[in-house]
Design a protein around this motif. Structure first.
Motif, PDB file in Angstrom:
ATOM      1  N   ASP A 217       5.243  11.720   2.886  1.00 21.80           N
ATOM      2  CA  ASP A 217       5.638  10.888   3.903  1.00 21.80           C
ATOM      3  C   ASP A 217       4.957   9.339   3.842  1.00 21.80           C
ATOM      4  OD1 ASP A 217       2.970  11.743   3.487  1.00 21.80           O
ATOM      5  OD2 ASP A 217       2.305  10.835   5.452  1.00 21.80           O
ATOM      6  N   LEU A 218       4.263   9.293   2.774  1.00 22.76           N
ATOM      7  CA  LEU A 218       4.430   7.484   2.467  1.00 22.76           C
ATOM      8  C   LEU A 218       5.248   7.060   2.139  1.00 22.76           C
ATOM      9  CD1 LEU A 218       0.192   7.692   2.203  1.00 22.76           C
ATOM     10  CD2 LEU A 218       1.296   7.089   4.086  1.00 22.76           C
ATOM     11  N   PHE A 219       5.910   7.505   0.735  1.00 25.30           N
ATOM     12  CA  PHE A 219       7.086   7.407   0.395  1.00 25.30           C
ATOM     13  C   PHE A 219       8.091   6.843   0.612  1.00 25.30           C
ATOM     14  CE2 PHE A 219       5.814   8.300  -5.001  1.00 25.30           C
ATOM     15  CZ  PHE A 219       4.860   7.734  -4.845  1.00 25.30           C
ATOM     16  N   ASN A 220       8.306   7.581   1.402  1.00 26.62           N
ATOM     17  CA  ASN A 220       9.564   7.610   2.437  1.00 26.62           C
ATOM     18  C   ASN A 220       9.447   7.126   3.945  1.00 26.62           C
ATOM     19  OD1 ASN A 220      10.637   9.656   0.808  1.00 26.62           O
ATOM     20  ND2 ASN A 220      10.207  11.227   1.825  1.00 26.62           N
ATOM     21  N   ASP A 221       8.493   6.331   4.187  1.00 30.45           N
ATOM     22  CA  ASP A 221       8.312   5.221   5.179  1.00 30.45           C
ATOM     23  C   ASP A 221       8.322   3.887   5.194  1.00 30.45           C
ATOM     24  OD1 ASP A 221       5.679   5.041   7.003  1.00 30.45           O
ATOM     25  OD2 ASP A 221       6.624   3.327   6.302  1.00 30.45           O
ATOM     26  N   PRO A 222       9.641   3.806   6.041  1.00 29.02           N
ATOM     27  CA  PRO A 222      10.649   2.487   5.513  1.00 29.02           C
ATOM     28  C   PRO A 222       9.558   0.955   4.941  1.00 29.02           C
ATOM     29  CG  PRO A 222      12.278   3.887   7.534  1.00 29.02           C
ATOM     30  CD  PRO A 222      10.316   4.419   6.692  1.00 29.02           C
ATOM     31  N   ALA A 223       8.322   1.582   6.360  1.00 29.41           N
ATOM     32  CA  ALA A 223       7.405  -0.113   5.877  1.00 29.41           C
ATOM     33  C   ALA A 223       7.216  -0.429   4.626  1.00 29.41           C
ATOM     34  CB  ALA A 223       7.051  -0.115   7.198  1.00 29.41           C
ATOM     35  N   GLU A 224       6.499   1.273   4.183  1.00 30.15           N
ATOM     36  CA  GLU A 224       5.624   1.304   2.758  1.00 30.15           C
ATOM     37  C   GLU A 224       6.587   0.879   1.289  1.00 30.15           C
ATOM     38  OE1 GLU A 224       2.959   1.209   2.735  1.00 30.15           O
ATOM     39  OE2 GLU A 224       2.016   2.184   4.173  1.00 30.15           O
ATOM     40  N   LYS A 225       7.913   1.448   1.788  1.00 35.38           N
ATOM     41  CA  LYS A 225       9.433   1.430   0.328  1.00 35.38           C
ATOM     42  C   LYS A 225       8.953  -0.201   0.722  1.00 35.38           C
ATOM     43  CE  LYS A 225      12.420   4.545  -0.001  1.00 35.38           C
ATOM     44  NZ  LYS A 225      12.426   5.377  -0.989  1.00 35.38           N
ATOM     45  N   SER A 226       9.011  -0.917   1.950  1.00 35.48           N
ATOM     46  CA  SER A 226      10.149  -2.507   1.660  1.00 35.48           C
ATOM     47  C   SER A 226       8.587  -3.282   1.275  1.00 35.48           C
ATOM     48  CB  SER A 226      10.618  -2.813   2.775  1.00 35.48           C
ATOM     49  OG  SER A 226       9.539  -2.788   3.711  1.00 35.48           O
ATOM     50  N   ASN A 227       7.511  -2.618   1.174  1.00 33.61           N
ATOM     51  CA  ASN A 227       6.697  -3.852   0.978  1.00 33.61           C
ATOM     52  C   ASN A 227       5.948  -3.692  -0.356  1.00 33.61           C
ATOM     53  OD1 ASN A 227       6.007  -4.473   3.365  1.00 33.61           O
ATOM     54  ND2 ASN A 227       4.661  -3.103   4.313  1.00 33.61           N
ATOM     55  N   PHE A 228       6.300  -2.026  -0.543  1.00 30.39           N
ATOM     56  CA  PHE A 228       6.351  -2.117  -2.540  1.00 30.39           C
ATOM     57  C   PHE A 228       7.903  -2.459  -3.058  1.00 30.39           C
ATOM     58  CE2 PHE A 228       7.195   0.539  -6.622  1.00 30.39           C
ATOM     59  CZ  PHE A 228       5.936   0.412  -6.856  1.00 30.39           C
ATOM     60  N   LYS A 229       9.013  -2.856  -2.332  1.00 32.90           N
ATOM     61  CA  LYS A 229       9.647  -3.740  -3.022  1.00 32.90           C
ATOM     62  C   LYS A 229       9.692  -4.810  -3.111  1.00 32.90           C
ATOM     63  CE  LYS A 229      14.979  -3.321  -4.285  1.00 32.90           C
ATOM     64  NZ  LYS A 229      16.095  -2.754  -4.181  1.00 32.90           N
ATOM     65  N   ALA A 230       8.843  -5.575  -2.279  1.00 33.15           N
ATOM     66  CA  ALA A 230       8.464  -6.315  -2.357  1.00 33.15           C
ATOM     67  C   ALA A 230       7.638  -7.376  -3.511  1.00 33.15           C
ATOM     68  CB  ALA A 230       8.266  -7.242  -0.982  1.00 33.15           C
ATOM     69  N   LYS A 231       6.417  -6.437  -3.571  1.00 36.10           N
ATOM     70  CA  LYS A 231       6.107  -6.786  -4.131  1.00 36.10           C
ATOM     71  C   LYS A 231       5.877  -6.839  -5.589  1.00 36.10           C
ATOM     72  CE  LYS A 231       0.342  -6.309  -4.505  1.00 36.10           C
ATOM     73  NZ  LYS A 231      -0.507  -5.519  -3.832  1.00 36.10           N
ATOM     74  N   GLU A 246       0.933   3.096 -11.941  1.00 38.66           N
ATOM     75  CA  GLU A 246       0.265   2.731 -11.472  1.00 38.66           C
ATOM     76  C   GLU A 246       0.106   1.431 -10.959  1.00 38.66           C
ATOM     77  OE1 GLU A 246      -0.933  -0.418 -15.393  1.00 38.66           O
ATOM     78  OE2 GLU A 246      -3.280  -0.684 -14.662  1.00 38.66           O
ATOM     79  N   LYS A 247       1.346   0.437 -10.859  1.00 46.19           N
ATOM     80  CA  LYS A 247       1.735  -0.389  -9.797  1.00 46.19           C
ATOM     81  C   LYS A 247       1.441   0.612  -7.623  1.00 46.19           C
ATOM     82  CE  LYS A 247       5.326  -3.007 -12.307  1.00 46.19           C
ATOM     83  NZ  LYS A 247       5.004  -2.248 -13.819  1.00 46.19           N
ATOM     84  N   ILE A 248       2.189   2.009  -8.353  1.00 46.92           N
ATOM     85  CA  ILE A 248       2.032   3.213  -7.795  1.00 46.92           C
ATOM     86  C   ILE A 248       0.457   2.979  -6.489  1.00 46.92           C
ATOM     87  CG2 ILE A 248       2.710   5.006  -5.889  1.00 46.92           C
ATOM     88  CD1 ILE A 248       4.659   5.557  -7.649  1.00 46.92           C
ATOM     89  N   ALA A 249      -0.395   3.399  -7.309  1.00 46.66           N
ATOM     90  CA  ALA A 249      -1.702   3.559  -7.886  1.00 46.66           C
ATOM     91  C   ALA A 249      -2.323   2.161  -7.054  1.00 46.66           C
ATOM     92  CB  ALA A 249      -2.116   4.069  -8.562  1.00 46.66           C
ATOM     93  N   GLU A 250      -1.780   1.515  -7.239  1.00 54.31           N
ATOM     94  CA  GLU A 250      -2.158  -0.225  -7.249  1.00 54.31           C
ATOM     95  C   GLU A 250      -2.103  -0.328  -5.632  1.00 54.31           C
ATOM     96  OE1 GLU A 250      -3.021  -4.556  -8.265  1.00 54.31           O
ATOM     97  OE2 GLU A 250      -1.188  -3.889  -8.302  1.00 54.31           O
ATOM     98  N   PHE A 251      -0.736  -0.034  -5.137  1.00 53.56           N
ATOM     99  CA  PHE A 251      -0.356  -0.346  -4.475  1.00 53.56           C
ATOM    100  C   PHE A 251      -1.253   0.595  -2.842  1.00 53.56           C
ATOM    101  CE2 PHE A 251       3.551   0.251  -0.426  1.00 53.56           C
ATOM    102  CZ  PHE A 251       3.099  -1.313  -0.620  1.00 53.56           C
ATOM    103  N   PHE A 252      -1.572   1.611  -3.207  1.00 51.44           N
ATOM    104  CA  PHE A 252      -1.774   2.480  -1.822  1.00 51.44           C
ATOM    105  C   PHE A 252      -3.069   2.937  -2.234  1.00 51.44           C
ATOM    106  CE2 PHE A 252       2.332   4.517  -2.180  1.00 51.44           C
ATOM    107  CZ  PHE A 252       2.630   4.692  -0.920  1.00 51.44           C
ATOM    108  N   THR A 253      -3.977   1.827  -2.721  1.00 50.53           N
ATOM    109  CA  THR A 253      -5.296   2.351  -3.025  1.00 50.53           C
ATOM    110  C   THR A 253      -5.721   1.172  -1.525  1.00 50.53           C
ATOM    111  OG1 THR A 253      -5.730   2.535  -5.257  1.00 50.53           O
ATOM    112  CG2 THR A 253      -7.287   1.312  -4.028  1.00 50.53           C
ATOM    113  N   ARG A 254      -5.930   1.538  -0.935  1.00 47.96           N
ATOM    114  CA  ARG A 254      -6.965   1.048   0.406  1.00 47.96           C
ATOM    115  C   ARG A 254      -8.343   1.823   0.846  1.00 47.96           C
ATOM    116  NH1 ARG A 254      -0.386   2.269   2.806  1.00 47.96           N
ATOM    117  NH2 ARG A 254       0.325   0.970   0.957  1.00 47.96           N
TER     118      ARG A 254
END
Lengths: 516, 288
Positions: A217-231, A246-254
């Motif tokens: 659900d998070l991986f397919n979320d358009p906002a998450e996708k675009s934010n991740f690509k931008a970063k 590691e990049k995904i781990a960092e991105f989703f650590t909130r």
């Protein structure tokens, strides 16, 4: 006093040559006559399976006598008939408290008891306690349990070496009258995980594959996708490598949202399991311990190799992406954190995923999917399987006084009909090839809206699942050295390289002590 | 027949004692001189003093032992200080004294394993209220990552669990002191602190000695609470000898070496308590 008889030089040489020649002949004959495990072709009613052990030179054939013609009798009717002499008997089993063992206790045990009149008591405990109880029971030859739970090849090897358990095929051969003609033993797909030196340890009812699980659900979320690509400049999708992970781990650590990008289980109990499972993705098998039971690079092992060091440094560093208290996590926390929706991705065991997809206990049911674990391309070797796989089974205790009744129960829980029911009920367990490659697998995947069995099939077809490696009973002793050193590095008491070196050296010394 | 009657009457107890006490002890001695490892294919072989020799060079166990001695010393010191204070307070009449006594005894009635479980829930990061409250005060408290915090926490839990024991024994000692002694010292102008230092403490030195010995030995053997709370971690911060020994025998299945360490542990404990006894005896004016 008589003179000692003198032996001439020529006579001595003749005698010596004769002795050496005799020794060589006897030695060679003994070597050839001794079964080496090797390739064992096992013929059972309803099929044939080949059991392979490493270093094989000898081929043995085992045949279980009895009818080989499949019958039209259902297992229920068959059981009713053959169980009559054992009515009133109580079968005692010990098992790890896993979803499959729970399902068996709740569903299959009452049905079996009603069908046969045989009572079944399963003592379900934590893994550590199960092993302790079995070891002490076996060592003292108490015969408290008729069925031992085994979920690791090294435990199986140890139990065979110690004569705690018996070869189930030998038993079936001697008791063909109580062997269900349609049982189809070769169809049990983890067969390679429960054979040792040509002997079959028991009947598996669960299968552990450690796959990469993620929150789709998070991986397919358009906002998450675009934010991740931008970063990070790459697409948000299941990672192929640990660098991407590691990049995904960092991105989703909130932490403010109680969401974390990584999970592991560094507790003393489960750390050795992590070492084994993660190192596979770095091209290292059997926790870096060689067949000659050595762990250090200088002695042929890989525990303190650059690949292992890279893994261990990441393992420690990535705790910053994991939920609080991760240092004490075990298998249980792995599942509970995931199903509570606190974790975005991680390597999870198949039996644990059964709870993750259960809407009655999980916050993320229907929101999870699986994929193959990421790998480290720098160290991955083409022949190294990246997915950890093992089984959970019941083996017949050599001290059991109710072997026949226990054997009937084993066939009941693992027969095709009940394996299919287990697969449907739990959604992640499949112990039979005929079911994995049947439409049922797709139906179950569709029911839980994921690709679990699809990925599992891929593992089998591409040979990605681990094992069978050399079954090392000594691994249980080595693990105590391993976790004691590695947890010190995790706590920052010593450096990771020091911990791996200490562990490797300690294991080498212990190995020498054990006669290797 | 009457000559043997007393022996016959105690025979069941002797047999029981032999089976539960001496037999395992001799069993341990037998294994301590062997290389018995359950995971080994080799049979049991006599290895002489090899296991004892190994212990001397084993940093894991030497460190575990010294860590345990530190833990026990610290625990006993805090327990005794607080125990004397509480006992002294309870020796005086005040409203609600009996209720306080009952309240004080509550931790004693909880099994150690439950104490460990309760405190684990109290101090576990992300779950427990303690890290949360301290976090609000700006203090970082995490026993899963900070070794010193973990060690201090298990010391305090040990103190919390056993302080009633100390207080009750000391209170029993205080109750035995004649009231006139204290009253006459008060008439002579002694302050409360002086009474405690020069009159009460010397009079209850045997109770203090007893509490110290028992609690030191108990603390050195601690397992359940620590195992439940920290599992010996983080790292080796709370890995005391009993925990190292437990994992060696029941995880590593090294029975021979484990038995040897058990014997060394037993011997060291006897020696330590003997030294402690002697020191206190000398300090207390030749109690022995």
């Amino acid at each position: 006093m008589s003179e000692p008889k003198k032996v001439g030089r020529r006579t001595f040489l003749n005698y010596a040559t004769a002795v050496v020649a005799t020794g060589v002949i006897v030695g060679a004959a003994t070597y050839l006559a001794t079964p080496k495990g090797g390739v064992t072709t096992v013929t059972v009613p309803g099929g044939t399976t080949t059991v392979t052990a490493p270093g094989a030179t000898v081929t043995t054939t085992k045949t279980v006598t009895g009818t080989t013609t499949p019958t039209t009798t259902t297992i229920k009717d068959w059981l009713k008939e053959v169980s009559k002499p054992y009515k009133g008997v109580t079968v005692k089993a010990i098992a790890e408290s896993t979803p499959p063992s729970g399902w068996i206790q709740e569903t299959l045990v009452p049905e079996f008891e009603e069908l046969t009149g045989i009572k079944v008591e399963i003592e379900r405990l934590g893994w550590d306690d199960v092993l302790k109880k079995e070891m002490l029971d076996g060592e003292q030859k108490q015969g408290t349990y008729d069925l031992y739970y085994i979920d690791e090849i090294e435990v199986m090897a140890l139990f065979f070496d110690k004569n705690f358990i018996i070869d189930i095929l030998d038993f079936a051969s001697a008791h063909s009258g109580i062997y269900y003609p349609d049982f189809d033993l070769p169809d049990l797909i983890p067969v390679k995980y429960f054979t040792y030196n040509g002997k079959v340890a028991g009947i598996p009812f669960e299968l552990f594959f450690r796959l990469y699980a993620y929150r789709k659900d998070l991986f397919n979320d358009p906002a998450e996708k675009s934010n991740f690509k931008a970063k990070y400049g790459i697409e948000l999708k299941p990672p192929q490598t640990w660098a991407e992970y590691e990049k995904i781990a960092e991105f989703f650590t909130r932490p403010d949202k109680n969401l974390y990008g990584h999970i592991e289980m560094p507790s003393s109990m489960s750390l050795p399991s992590d070492v084994d499972n993660f190192l596979l993705t770095y091209g290292i098998t059997a926790s870096g311990i060689s067949v000659g039971r050595k762990a250090s690079v200088e002695n042929g092992g890989e525990l303190n190799s650059p690949a292992a060091l890279l893994w261990f440094k990441r393992y420690i560093d990535w705790m910053k992406f994991a939920p609080p208290g991760v240092q004490t996590f075990t298998w249980d926390n792995l599942a509970s954190e995931f199903l509570a929706g606190h974790v975005t991705q991680g390597l999870i065991f198949g039996d644990q995923l059964a709870t993750v997809i259960d809407p009655s206990v999980s916050q993320v049911a229907g929101k999870v999917d699986v994929s193959l674990p990421p790998i480290e391309p720098k160290y991955m070797r083409f022949y190294c399987p990246s997915v950890f796989g093992d089984m959970g089974m019941f083996a017949l205790s050599s001290q059991s006084k109710n072997k026949e009744a226990a054997f009937l129960f084993l066939q009941w829980i693992a027969c095709k009909e009940n394996a299919a029911r287990e697969m449907e009920a739990l959604g992640t367990l499949c112990t039979r090839a005929s079911l994995l490659f049947s439409p049922l697998a797709e139906q179950v995947d569709a029911k839980y809206k994921w690709n679990y069995f699809k990925v599992l099939k891929q593992c089998y077809m591409q040979g990605l699942n681990s094992g069978p490696f050399e079954a090392m009973p000594e691994l249980l002793t080595f693990r105590d050295i391993l976790w004691k050193e590695l947890t010190r590095a995790i706590a920052g008491e010593i450096k990771p390289e020091e911990a791996l070196n200490n562990a490797a050296r300690g294991i080498d010394e212990k190995s020498k002590e054990l006669g290797w | 027949m009457s000559r043997f009657r007393p022996f016959l009457l105690v025979l069941p107890a002797i047999i029981l004692l032999l089976f539960t006490g001496l037999l395992p002890f001799f069993y341990a001695i037998f294994y301590a001189f062997s290389n018995f490892i359950l995971t080994s294919k080799k049979g049991i072989e006599f290895v002489g003093l090899q296991n004892f020799q190994k212990f001397v060079d084993d940093p894991e166990f030497i460190t575990s032992l010294s860590r345990g001695v530190c833990f026990s010393s610290l625990s006993v010191l805090i327990e005794l200080s607080l125990g004397i204070g509480i006992a002294f307070m309870l020796s005086r009449e005040f409203k609600g004294r009996n209720f306080f006594k009952i309240l004080l005894c509550l931790p004693l009635s909880i099994p150690p394993i439950i104490v460990g479980a309760i405190w684990r829930l109290m101090v576990y990061p992300g779950i427990g209220p303690l890290p949360y409250i301290l976090g609000l005060l700006g203090l970082k408290y995490d026993i899963t990552t900070d070794g010193l915090q973990a060690l201090v926490t298990v010391v305090l839990v040990n103190v919390w669990h056993w302080i009633p024991f100390d207080a009750l024994i000391i209170l029993a000692g205080l109750s035995g002191i004649q009231r006139e002694v204290i009253e006459s010292s008060a008439v002579d102008g002694a302050t409360t602190l002086q009474q405690l230092r020069h009159i009460l403490m010397p009079l209850i030195k045997y109770e203090l000695l007893l509490v110290m010995l028992i609690r030191f030995m108990d603390s050195l053997k601690i397992f359940d609470e620590v195992w439940m709370m920290t599992g010996g971690g983080p790292g080796s911060a709370t890995r005391f000898l009993s925990i190292s020994l437990y994992t060696l025998i029941l995880k590593g299945w090294d029975v021979g070496y484990g038995a040897a360490i058990s014997l060394i542990f037993l011997y060291l404990m006897e020696v330590l308590t003997w030294i402690l006894y002697k020191v206190i005896s000398l300090y207390g004016g030749g109690a022995s």
